[in-house]
Design an enzyme around this catalytic site. Structure first.
Site: not given
Length: 349
Positions: A174, A206, A229, A313
């Site tokens: 990501d 972003e 994305d 993440h």
């Protein structure tokens, strides 16, 4: 690119470091990949523009963000430890990670935790917070203060791991995978006389609030904007309210952030060329560059094409190389089939 080329490019991008506000650190890798076919420009906030001209009129913008989640040094304390602040990272995923501290010189550190033998019962049961995270450098405080300042960036240091079924795990898939998908798209249209100018944008910031997308869109003012994305898969540890599956193709978004006729057009092209795709519904904020692309000036017809990943993440975001490739191929076929004479009818509601 073949699968090996895509893996190599993703490995290079994911193992590089480009936190929000310092995207220029990763720009050379992107410029090298796009320079043979594109004119290259930058702006005042670290957006990178890579433009391939068309044969007619009109303009389409393809955007993927190149920043990654990160930490920053908030305090230098005794015995070579650093206190940190973070954005976009759950503190419990940081324990036992290796990090890179971007000081006057780059130095490595680790994020440790008190051994369970030494914890009291309260410490064993409570969740760790970002204020309790300490980066251990092995330096003394006096040595460390010569190298590191408050405000210096810290990024995760992690090599990409190849898994079965053309899956890989790495940090910042990501959205470095989105950059790879843009390169796949460029390779597909390299020798095609497409009508619209194609502006690929590696957008900035972003992860800190979709900031670069608004600036880039205002600079390009495209007829159509497509954000690439990543999105959550629906398996174990994923979002089981969705039906996204890794390895089953790009995910086309439906919702008020998305132009309905343009979305139907790209779906029809996917079916025409037997490109696998999935659908997800976002009734509100998509949490991506698409959100700000849509509302610049008089408004831009916008699509969001997402690549499903696991463990978002974290340092082990899992993604499928075929999904990346099919994302690029789908957008390339959309560009190839799009005529400037069709734009007016396509873009009205």
């Amino acid at each position: 690119m073949n699968n090996m080329d895509e893996k190599i490019f993703l490995k290079q991008l994911s193992e590089a470091h480009g936190p929000s506000g310092k995207e220029k650190w990763v720009h050379p890798l992107i410029e090298k990949a796009f320079q043979d076919c594109c004119n290259i420009k930058k702006d005042n906030v670290n957006n990178l523009y890579l433009t391939k001209e068309g044969t007619g009129k009109g303009k389409i913008m393809i955007m993927a963000h190149c920043d990654e989640v990160f930490l920053m040094v908030s305090e230098i304390i005794d015995k070579g430890y650093l206190k940190v602040k973070g954005t976009g990272i759950d503190p419990k995923t940081l324990v036992s990670q290796k990090v890179l501290i971007h000081g006057y010189k780059k130095i490595e550190g680790i994020i440790g935790i008190k051994p369970p033998h030494l914890m009291n019962s309260d410490e064993r049961e409570k969740a760790i917070t970002i204020d309790e995270i300490l980066v251990d450098t092995g330096y003394s405080k006096e040595e460390l203060e010569k190298i590191v300042r408050v405000g210096d960036y810290i990024t995760i240091k992690r090599e990409m791991v190849e898994l079965l079924n053309n899956n890989v795990a790495c940090k910042c898939a990501d959205d470095r995978a989105g950059i790879v998908a843009m390169k796949c798209c460029l390779d597909e249209i390299k020798n095609i006389n497409h009508e619209l100018d194609v502006c690929f944008v590696a957008s900035c910031q972003e992860e800190t609030g979709i900031r670069g997308a608004r600036v880039a869109t205002a600079n390009v003012m495209p007829d159509i904007g497509i954000a690439i994305d990543t999105t959550f898969d629906s398996g174990l540890l994923g979002d089981q309210g969705r039906e996204n599956k890794i390895g089953q193709g790009p995910v086309i978004c439906i919702g008020p952030n998305i132009h309905p006729k343009v979305r139907k057009k790209i779906m029809s092209i996917a079916k025409e060329y037997n490109i696998p795709f999935q659908l997800e519904v976002e009734p509100g904020h998509t949490g991506t560059d698409a959100w700000n692309i849509q509302t610049v000036k008089e408004g831009v017809p916008t699509l969001l094409i997402s690549i499903p990943i696991k463990h978002m993440h974290t340092s082990v975001e899992l993604i499928n190389i075929d999904d990346i490739k099919n994302t690029g191929r789908l957008i390339a076929k959309f560009i190839e089939k799009l005529k400037d004479s069709e734009l007016e009818e396509l873009l009205c509601f």
